[in-house]
Design an enzyme around this catalytic site. Structure first.
Site, mmCIF file in Angstrom:
data_model
loop_
_atom_site.group_PDB
_atom_site.id
_atom_site.type_symbol
_atom_site.label_atom_id
_atom_site.label_comp_id
_atom_site.label_asym_id
_atom_site.label_seq_id
_atom_site.Cartn_x
_atom_site.Cartn_y
_atom_site.Cartn_z
ATOM 1 N N CYS A 2 -16.573 42.900 41.253
ATOM 2 C CA CYS A 2 -15.495 43.744 40.727
ATOM 3 C C CYS A 2 -14.282 43.628 41.625
ATOM 4 O O CYS A 2 -14.339 43.050 42.695
ATOM 5 C CB CYS A 2 -15.977 45.187 40.702
ATOM 6 S SG CYS A 2 -17.551 45.370 39.856
ATOM 7 N N ARG A 26 -11.361 39.176 38.940
ATOM 8 C CA ARG A 26 -12.629 39.423 39.616
ATOM 9 C C ARG A 26 -13.646 40.083 38.694
ATOM 10 O O ARG A 26 -14.831 40.126 39.004
ATOM 11 C CB ARG A 26 -12.422 40.309 40.842
ATOM 12 C CG ARG A 26 -11.421 39.751 41.857
ATOM 13 C CD ARG A 26 -11.289 40.704 43.031
ATOM 14 N NE ARG A 26 -12.575 40.872 43.654
ATOM 15 C CZ ARG A 26 -13.063 40.023 44.570
ATOM 16 N NH1 ARG A 26 -12.337 38.988 44.942
ATOM 17 N NH2 ARG A 26 -14.251 40.190 45.084
ATOM 18 N N TRP A 70 -17.035 44.196 36.656
ATOM 19 C CA TRP A 70 -17.895 43.141 36.119
ATOM 20 C C TRP A 70 -19.291 43.734 36.164
ATOM 21 O O TRP A 70 -19.919 43.827 37.206
ATOM 22 C CB TRP A 70 -17.820 41.882 36.998
ATOM 23 C CG TRP A 70 -18.392 40.683 36.327
ATOM 24 C CD1 TRP A 70 -17.734 39.731 35.602
ATOM 25 C CD2 TRP A 70 -19.770 40.261 36.328
ATOM 26 N NE1 TRP A 70 -18.618 38.779 35.154
ATOM 27 C CE2 TRP A 70 -19.865 39.073 35.572
ATOM 28 C CE3 TRP A 70 -20.942 40.793 36.890
ATOM 29 C CZ2 TRP A 70 -21.074 38.406 35.364
ATOM 30 C CZ3 TRP A 70 -22.144 40.130 36.671
ATOM 31 C CH2 TRP A 70 -22.191 38.951 35.924
ATOM 32 N N ASN A 96 -17.789 47.804 44.901
ATOM 33 C CA ASN A 96 -18.056 46.408 44.505
ATOM 34 C C ASN A 96 -19.308 45.966 45.265
ATOM 35 O O ASN A 96 -19.310 45.926 46.492
ATOM 36 C CB ASN A 96 -16.871 45.503 44.879
ATOM 37 C CG ASN A 96 -17.201 44.023 44.621
ATOM 38 O OD1 ASN A 96 -18.042 43.706 43.794
ATOM 39 N ND2 ASN A 96 -16.563 43.146 45.394
ATOM 40 N N GLY A 97 -20.368 45.673 44.538
ATOM 41 C CA GLY A 97 -21.616 45.277 45.203
ATOM 42 C C GLY A 97 -22.804 45.805 44.415
ATOM 43 O O GLY A 97 -22.641 46.298 43.298
ATOM 44 N N GLU A 463 -19.675 18.230 36.856
ATOM 45 C CA GLU A 463 -18.503 19.103 36.912
ATOM 46 C C GLU A 463 -17.808 19.181 35.547
ATOM 47 O O GLU A 463 -17.405 20.256 35.098
ATOM 48 C CB GLU A 463 -17.521 18.617 37.991
ATOM 49 C CG GLU A 463 -16.238 19.406 38.105
ATOM 50 C CD GLU A 463 -16.390 20.890 38.392
ATOM 51 O OE1 GLU A 463 -15.391 21.618 38.239
ATOM 52 O OE2 GLU A 463 -17.521 21.324 38.692
ATOM 53 N N LYS A 467 -17.122 22.614 33.346
ATOM 54 C CA LYS A 467 -15.800 23.068 32.880
ATOM 55 C C LYS A 467 -15.833 23.361 31.378
ATOM 56 O O LYS A 467 -15.348 24.378 30.906
ATOM 57 C CB LYS A 467 -14.720 22.020 33.193
ATOM 58 C CG LYS A 467 -14.457 21.829 34.679
ATOM 59 C CD LYS A 467 -13.712 22.936 35.343
ATOM 60 C CE LYS A 467 -14.584 23.970 35.923
ATOM 61 N NZ LYS A 467 -14.985 23.948 37.304
ATOM 62 N N GLU A 470 -18.009 26.553 30.710
ATOM 63 C CA GLU A 470 -17.422 27.821 31.187
ATOM 64 C C GLU A 470 -16.345 28.353 30.248
ATOM 65 O O GLU A 470 -16.241 29.550 30.011
ATOM 66 C CB GLU A 470 -16.775 27.621 32.552
ATOM 67 C CG GLU A 470 -17.717 27.472 33.721
ATOM 68 C CD GLU A 470 -16.930 27.429 35.030
ATOM 69 O OE1 GLU A 470 -16.797 28.487 35.664
ATOM 70 O OE2 GLU A 470 -16.418 26.351 35.385
ATOM 71 N N HIS A 486 -34.692 8.560 29.651
ATOM 72 C CA HIS A 486 -35.891 9.303 30.094
ATOM 73 C C HIS A 486 -35.994 10.663 29.417
ATOM 74 O O HIS A 486 -36.736 11.530 29.869
ATOM 75 C CB HIS A 486 -35.880 9.443 31.625
ATOM 76 C CG HIS A 486 -35.841 8.114 32.318
ATOM 77 N ND1 HIS A 486 -36.913 7.261 32.358
ATOM 78 C CD2 HIS A 486 -34.819 7.475 32.945
ATOM 79 C CE1 HIS A 486 -36.566 6.155 33.006
ATOM 80 N NE2 HIS A 486 -35.306 6.252 33.361
ATOM 81 N N LYS A 579 -14.406 35.239 39.054
ATOM 82 C CA LYS A 579 -13.927 34.196 39.967
ATOM 83 C C LYS A 579 -14.752 34.107 41.239
ATOM 84 O O LYS A 579 -15.011 33.030 41.776
ATOM 85 C CB LYS A 579 -12.462 34.480 40.328
ATOM 86 C CG LYS A 579 -11.826 33.443 41.216
ATOM 87 C CD LYS A 579 -11.685 32.130 40.501
ATOM 88 C CE LYS A 579 -11.084 31.020 41.325
ATOM 89 N NZ LYS A 579 -11.186 29.722 40.676
HETATM 90 C C1 AGP Z 1 -16.345 27.069 38.741
HETATM 91 O O1 AGP Z 1 -15.360 26.866 37.795
HETATM 92 C C2 AGP Z 1 -16.875 28.449 38.750
HETATM 93 N N1 AGP Z 1 -15.864 29.401 38.919
HETATM 94 C C3 AGP Z 1 -18.038 28.663 39.705
HETATM 95 O O2 AGP Z 1 -19.055 27.752 39.409
HETATM 96 C C4 AGP Z 1 -17.677 28.531 41.182
HETATM 97 O O3 AGP Z 1 -17.470 27.203 41.519
HETATM 98 C C5 AGP Z 1 -18.841 29.073 42.029
HETATM 99 O O4 AGP Z 1 -19.034 30.421 41.698
HETATM 100 C C6 AGP Z 1 -18.547 28.932 43.520
HETATM 101 O O5 AGP Z 1 -17.424 29.669 43.853
HETATM 102 P P1 AGP Z 1 -16.744 29.463 45.287
HETATM 103 O O6 AGP Z 1 -16.245 28.056 45.388
HETATM 104 O O7 AGP Z 1 -15.653 30.485 45.335
HETATM 105 O O8 AGP Z 1 -17.821 29.738 46.306
#
Ligand code: AGP
Length: 584
Positions: A2, A26, A70, A96-97, A463, A467, A470, A486, A579
């Site tokens: 959060c 966040r 969140w 937050n936690g 990667e 993308k 997500e 395989h 994020k």
């Molecule tokens: C990637 O687009 C995501 N936001 C997520 O996988 C991110 O890379 C992961 O949570 C790691 O975050 P960080 O690099 O801030 O540790």
């Protein structure tokens, strides 16, 4: 995951409101603000994003706290939105936690006559403070004692009616204080108040601060007062704005020609510290989560091909697998954009417990990963607001390439490659933008997309799939081209989109994989420096040697963006994501 904030000063409620907007990335399923008004709290809680909400709250208060959520404990609802309150309605708290021992604490409080109105673990903290306030008669002492009973990471800001002060504390989750002109700020990160002040104090784990016209810092464990010094932040609010772009995602994708150049601007003394430890350590572990883990995988190819160094890549949440091999001769290089990822902090704690050296590559100045590392390199990507990591990923690749060449004393070669790549990306963004838009129209209706790559293009395939997943919510799977036969080829059917990432070294084999899929009806999409008739759709991308990962992923970042736009989705704040993942 959060965003929390508090302000002590004039127009506190308005400044908290705008702070929450900056923290929205966040967590954005609900938000809330509270501040004292006469002998009760004014409270506003809403479901959804604060993004477009207009400020229409009383401004009289000189104290206010706020939260953008969140959900972890309790569904998305107004009663579960923060701030949460104590039973006597005198304590307001944002958190937050996760309170891992919430059940035990809740039962204890229920046995003391407390009742609960939300499903959150955070409400337990507010009631625990009320319970301990009765014993101590001091608000900050009650907060401190309550926090000592909590298991799990936390960052909190709390207000007690009738006390003109903010009490805040952290352990595991980020918290930073801002020192303005006769006003003070506290937030999960500096973006909440960087437009008011750049003078900041990053609280350390198990520290509590009392803000009442001045700031005092105490240890949560001992209660002892601690000295502190302020730092100056080197970026401004403009950098955290979209500028001429509709979304942060595109703004950050188009920043890469500049951020790549900044990524290789590293203090020589720190690069040599990294090189010395990479060379002298018996075992080198590269550790990260999500996109940061993918850059670790690319780095493994750099270190083996360029530096002749064997490294082990670990997903941070699976670090326990190698724990028994980690010792004083081991080196951990932790990679994180936010520097606050809980799984990575946990892995670092394990490494430190085993006396290993810990280095880190982070983007956020003052973040927890940076501060607990023996040495760090900053990615210099500037604030990355979009939940998807784009510019930070290519900066991680650039920093790793610099390190791999530095190990053999050829930094300049890495700098030459990255500068060439930066200018290639500049033209590639222009030439590929329209084509990716067209391709996105075709892929937006699909349920599955497969991405293949061989050798150092394999991590790029992972990667690329991440993308697309997500931001478009389409099932995308990245894998090594050699694995196709395989199993996964069983999923290839008429019209199945198959993205093929080709590099000069892997072209022959990866094109034959494309042909295998095409013969089962796949719609093959080639990202290669050479047009190829075996691809139903070609995008020509420049070859830049070891930095090919960058010229392959950038147009795919654009493709993912346009698929999201085609599906009318928010590319900056995809559902169910945040994020910075600050809980395990
Ligand atoms: C990637 O687009 C995501 N936001 C997520 O996988 C991110 O890379 C992961 O949570 C790691 O975050 P960080 O690099 O801030 O540790």
């Amino acid at each position: 995951m959060c965003g929390i904030t508090g302000v002590f000063g004039t127009n506190a409620s308005e400044k908290v409101f705008h702070g929450l907007k900056a923290l929205e990335y966040r967590g954005y399923d609900s938000w809330g603000i509270a501040f004292p008004q006469k002998d009760s709290f004014f409270v506003k809680k809403e479901i959804g994003k604060i993004g477009l909400a207009k400020f229409s709250l009383p401004t009289s208060s000189t104290l206010a706290i706020g939260h953008t959520r969140w959900a972890t404990h309790g569904n998305v609802s107004k009663k579960n939105a923060h701030p949460q309150f104590s039973n006597d309605k005198k304590i307001a708290l944002v958190h937050n936690g996760i309170v891992e021992n919430f059940e035990e604490l809740k039962n204890k409080l229920i046995s003391k006559g407390f009742s609960f109105f939300s499903d959150t673990d955070s409400e337990i903290i507010a009631n625990l403070i009320q319970f301990n306030f009765k014993k101590t008669g001091s608000f900050e002492a009650a907060v401190r004692i309550s926090l000592k009973e909590i298991e799990g990471g936390y960052a909190i800001v709390a207000i007690h009616l009738g006390e003109n002060k903010l009490v805040c504390a952290r352990n595991g989750s980020p918290l930073v204080l801002g020192f303005g002109e006769n006003e003070f700020f506290v937030a999960s990160d500096v973006s909440a108040f960087v437009s008011y002040t750049k003078q900041v104090l990053f609280l350390n784990d198990s520290e509590l601060a009392v803000i009442d016209g001045e700031v005092k810092v105490f240890s949560v464990d001992s209660g002892k007062e601690k000295k502190f010094s302020l730092k100056k932040i080197n970026w401004d609010i403009e950098q955290a704005k979209k500028g001429e772009f509709k979304h942060f995602m595109t703004k950050e994708i188009f920043e890469q020609p500049e951020t790549l150049k900044l990524a290789i601007k590293q203090p020589e003394k720190d690069v040599s510290k990294f090189v010395k430890l990479i060379k002298s350590s018996k075992k080198v572990f590269l550790v990260g989560c999500g996109t940061s883990y993918h850059s670790c995988l690319s780095a493994a190819y750099f270190f083996s091909s360029i530096s002749n160094v064997m490294v082990e890549c670990c997903i941070a949440s699976e670090f326990s697998r190698v724990e028994k091999f980690v010792d004083k001769n081991s080196l951990i290089i932790a990679v994180s954009q936010s520097g606050e990822t809980a799984d990575l902090l946990e892995a670092i704690k394990i490494a430190k417990k085993n006396n290993a050296k810990v280095l880190s590559i982070v983007n956020v100045m003052g973040s927890s990963v940076m501060r607990i590392s023996d040495c760090y390199l900053l990615m210099n990507s500037g604030p990355e607001i979009c939940v998807l990591s784009t510019k930070s990923y290519t900066s991680q690749i650039a920093v790793f390439l610099l390190l791999a060449y530095a190990v053999i004393g050829k930094e300049d070669e890495a700098k030459r490659i990255i500068l060439k790549t930066a200018s290639s990306v500049n033209s590639l963004l222009k030439t590929s933008d329209k084509k990716m838009k067209v391709l996105a129209k075709k892929l937006a209706k699909k349920n599955d997309i497969f991405v293949i790559g061989r050798h150092d293009a394999f991590p790029v395939a992972l990667e690329a799939a991440l993308k697309i997943k997500e931001v478009s919510y389409i099932h995308a799977e990245g894998f090594a081209g050699g694995e196709l036969k395989h199993g996964t080829i069983a999923l290839i059917d008429k019209g199945t989109p198959a993205i093929v990432i080709s590099t000069p070294e892997t072209r022959k084999l990866i094109v034959s994989n494309a042909i295998e899929m095409q013969s089962r009806g796949a719609f093959t999409i080639g990202f290669s420096s050479v047009e190829n008739s075996n691809f139903d759709f070609n995008l020509v991308v420049p070859d830049v040697g070891f930095a090919d990962a960058i010229t392959r992923i950038v147009p795919i970042q654009l493709l993912a963006y346009y698929i999201a736009i085609e599906k009318n989705l928010d590319p900056d704040k995809p559902r169910n994501l945040a994020k910075s993942v600050t809980v395990k």
